[in-house]
Each structure stands twice: as structure tokens, then as C-alpha cells.
Write a protein that holds these residues in place. Sequence first.
Motif, PDB file in Angstrom:
ATOM      1  N   LEU A  14       0.518  -1.488   0.108  1.00 55.99           N
ATOM      2  CA  LEU A  14      -0.364   0.064   0.240  1.00 55.99           C
ATOM      3  C   LEU A  14       1.263   1.292  -0.044  1.00 55.99           C
ATOM      4  N   PRO A  15       0.464   2.377  -0.567  1.00 58.58           N
ATOM      5  CA  PRO A  15       1.367   3.225  -1.112  1.00 58.58           C
ATOM      6  C   PRO A  15       1.275   4.448   0.374  1.00 58.58           C
ATOM      7  N   ILE A  16       2.631   4.700   0.641  1.00 58.98           N
ATOM      8  CA  ILE A  16       2.217   4.839   2.090  1.00 58.98           C
ATOM      9  C   ILE A  16       2.270   7.007   2.387  1.00 58.98           C
ATOM     10  N   GLN A  17       1.088   7.147   2.935  1.00 62.04           N
ATOM     11  CA  GLN A  17       0.372   8.856   2.675  1.00 62.04           C
ATOM     12  C   GLN A  17       1.391   9.253   4.149  1.00 62.04           C
ATOM     13  N   PRO A  18       2.173  10.067   3.616  1.00 61.66           N
ATOM     14  CA  PRO A  18       3.849  10.629   4.329  1.00 61.66           C
ATOM     15  C   PRO A  18       2.477  11.462   5.772  1.00 61.66           C
ATOM     16  N   ARG A  19       2.669  11.440   7.118  1.00 61.25           N
ATOM     17  CA  ARG A  19       2.355  12.498   7.766  1.00 61.25           C
ATOM     18  C   ARG A  19       2.809  14.177   7.930  1.00 61.25           C
ATOM     19  N   LEU A  20       4.291  13.990   7.843  1.00 55.14           N
ATOM     20  CA  LEU A  20       5.265  15.243   7.962  1.00 55.14           C
ATOM     21  C   LEU A  20       5.533  15.410   6.400  1.00 55.14           C
ATOM     22  N   LEU A  21       5.435  16.771   5.623  1.00 53.56           N
ATOM     23  CA  LEU A  21       5.572  17.146   4.385  1.00 53.56           C
ATOM     24  C   LEU A  21       6.596  18.064   4.636  1.00 53.56           C
ATOM     25  N   SER A  22       6.873  18.367   3.769  1.00 51.89           N
ATOM     26  CA  SER A  22       8.240  19.072   3.411  1.00 51.89           C
ATOM     27  C   SER A  22       7.544  20.445   2.874  1.00 51.89           C
ATOM     28  N   ALA A  64       4.438  21.046   1.162  1.00 53.19           N
ATOM     29  CA  ALA A  64       3.189  21.517   1.648  1.00 53.19           C
ATOM     30  C   ALA A  64       2.641  23.110   0.514  1.00 53.19           C
ATOM     31  N   SER A  65       4.011  23.322  -0.157  1.00 50.79           N
ATOM     32  CA  SER A  65       3.696  24.499  -0.910  1.00 50.79           C
ATOM     33  C   SER A  65       2.812  23.678  -2.032  1.00 50.79           C
ATOM     34  N   LEU A  66       2.998  22.838  -2.535  1.00 52.46           N
ATOM     35  CA  LEU A  66       2.033  22.432  -3.240  1.00 52.46           C
ATOM     36  C   LEU A  66       0.351  21.494  -3.221  1.00 52.46           C
ATOM     37  N   TYR A  67       0.577  21.320  -1.393  1.00 48.88           N
ATOM     38  CA  TYR A  67      -0.579  20.785  -1.006  1.00 48.88           C
ATOM     39  C   TYR A  67      -1.557  21.514  -0.757  1.00 48.88           C
ATOM     40  N   ILE A  68      -1.043  22.851  -0.469  1.00 46.63           N
ATOM     41  CA  ILE A  68      -2.344  24.169  -0.235  1.00 46.63           C
ATOM     42  C   ILE A  68      -1.877  24.936  -1.377  1.00 46.63           C
ATOM     43  N   CYS A  69      -1.445  25.008  -2.705  1.00 48.78           N
ATOM     44  CA  CYS A  69      -1.447  26.254  -3.945  1.00 48.78           C
ATOM     45  C   CYS A  69      -0.706  27.157  -3.490  1.00 48.78           C
ATOM     46  N   MET A  70       0.081  27.887  -2.504  1.00 45.10           N
ATOM     47  CA  MET A  70       0.963  28.143  -2.184  1.00 45.10           C
ATOM     48  C   MET A  70       2.206  28.404  -2.159  1.00 45.10           C
ATOM     49  N   SER A  71       3.402  29.281  -3.057  1.00 46.33           N
ATOM     50  CA  SER A  71       4.495  29.393  -3.247  1.00 46.33           C
ATOM     51  C   SER A  71       5.102  29.521  -2.113  1.00 46.33           C
ATOM     52  N   ARG A  72       6.726  28.247  -2.081  1.00 46.54           N
ATOM     53  CA  ARG A  72       7.375  27.869  -1.061  1.00 46.54           C
ATOM     54  C   ARG A  72       7.793  29.517  -0.547  1.00 46.54           C
ATOM     55  N   SER A  73       8.258  30.697  -1.438  1.00 47.38           N
ATOM     56  CA  SER A  73       8.417  31.799  -0.846  1.00 47.38           C
ATOM     57  C   SER A  73       7.384  32.057   0.114  1.00 47.38           C
ATOM     58  N   PHE A  74       6.131  32.006   0.035  1.00 48.39           N
ATOM     59  CA  PHE A  74       4.793  32.509   1.119  1.00 48.39           C
ATOM     60  C   PHE A  74       5.545  31.731   2.214  1.00 48.39           C
ATOM     61  N   ALA A  98      15.415  21.274   9.895  1.00 48.61           N
ATOM     62  CA  ALA A  98      14.076  20.908   8.622  1.00 48.61           C
ATOM     63  C   ALA A  98      12.783  21.692   8.960  1.00 48.61           C
ATOM     64  N   VAL A  99      12.362  21.796   7.954  1.00 45.44           N
ATOM     65  CA  VAL A  99      11.294  22.737   8.723  1.00 45.44           C
ATOM     66  C   VAL A  99      10.090  21.435   7.926  1.00 45.44           C
ATOM     67  N   ARG A 100       8.814  21.142   8.699  1.00 42.29           N
ATOM     68  CA  ARG A 100       7.914  20.658   7.795  1.00 42.29           C
ATOM     69  C   ARG A 100       6.845  20.676   8.877  1.00 42.29           C
ATOM     70  N   TYR A 101       5.567  20.153   8.039  1.00 34.64           N
ATOM     71  CA  TYR A 101       4.333  20.283   8.006  1.00 34.64           C
ATOM     72  C   TYR A 101       3.283  19.045   7.976  1.00 34.64           C
ATOM     73  N   LEU A 102       2.656  19.596   9.401  1.00 37.15           N
ATOM     74  CA  LEU A 102       1.530  18.368   9.454  1.00 37.15           C
ATOM     75  C   LEU A 102       0.777  18.399   8.275  1.00 37.15           C
ATOM     76  N   ASP A 106      -4.445  20.747   6.857  1.00 34.86           N
ATOM     77  CA  ASP A 106      -5.731  21.020   6.540  1.00 34.86           C
ATOM     78  C   ASP A 106      -6.621  22.007   6.976  1.00 34.86           C
ATOM     79  N   ALA A 107      -6.559  22.131   8.715  1.00 32.71           N
ATOM     80  CA  ALA A 107      -7.036  23.281   9.272  1.00 32.71           C
ATOM     81  C   ALA A 107      -6.533  23.893   9.056  1.00 32.71           C
TER      82      ALA A 107
END
Length: 78
Positions: free
Chosen positions: A3-11, A15-25, A50-54, A59-60
Motif C-alpha cells: 500500500l502506498p504510504i501517505q506521509p504525515r509530515l510534508l516538506s 506543503a506548498s504544492l498541497y496548499i497551492c501557495m509558493s514556497r516563498s510565501f 528541517a522544516v516540516r508541516y503536518l 487542512d485545518a
Amino acid sequence: MNLPIQPRLLSEKEASLYICMSRSFLRQARMDGNRENRTPAPPFIKIGRAVRYLREDLDAWLESFVRRTHLYQDETVA
């Protein structure tokens, strides 16, 4: 069965791709903190350098911007 693993932490990039915002934001929002008239930064985790996002924090954070009514309706109700 693999099964593909869905990581809980995002780089930052994920994260920028997930929330549709730029990395610079994300970088600028982290540096600025929550300032008046600025979009607040989503919560983040720092592990060493390292900076990570849950995923659930992102989502919240996104949910906090959802408008349930039209902007015009909000202005007329005062």
C-alpha cells in the motif's frame, strides 16, 4: 500487497504544492510570524534545520479561510 504510504509530515516543497501557495510565501510567513493584515503562516515543525508541516495542520489552516457566505452578505449584516 504494497500500500502506498501517505506521509504525515510534508516538506516545504510538498506543503506548498498541497496548499497551492509558493514556497516563498511559506518562508516569509514563517519569518514574519502572524502580523496584522498578513495571511498567517500555517503551523510548522522544526526538526533540527528541517522544516516540516503536518498534513492535518495544513487542512485545518485551509479550513480557517473557508467563507460560508457571500462577502456582500457579510457587509450588509452589521
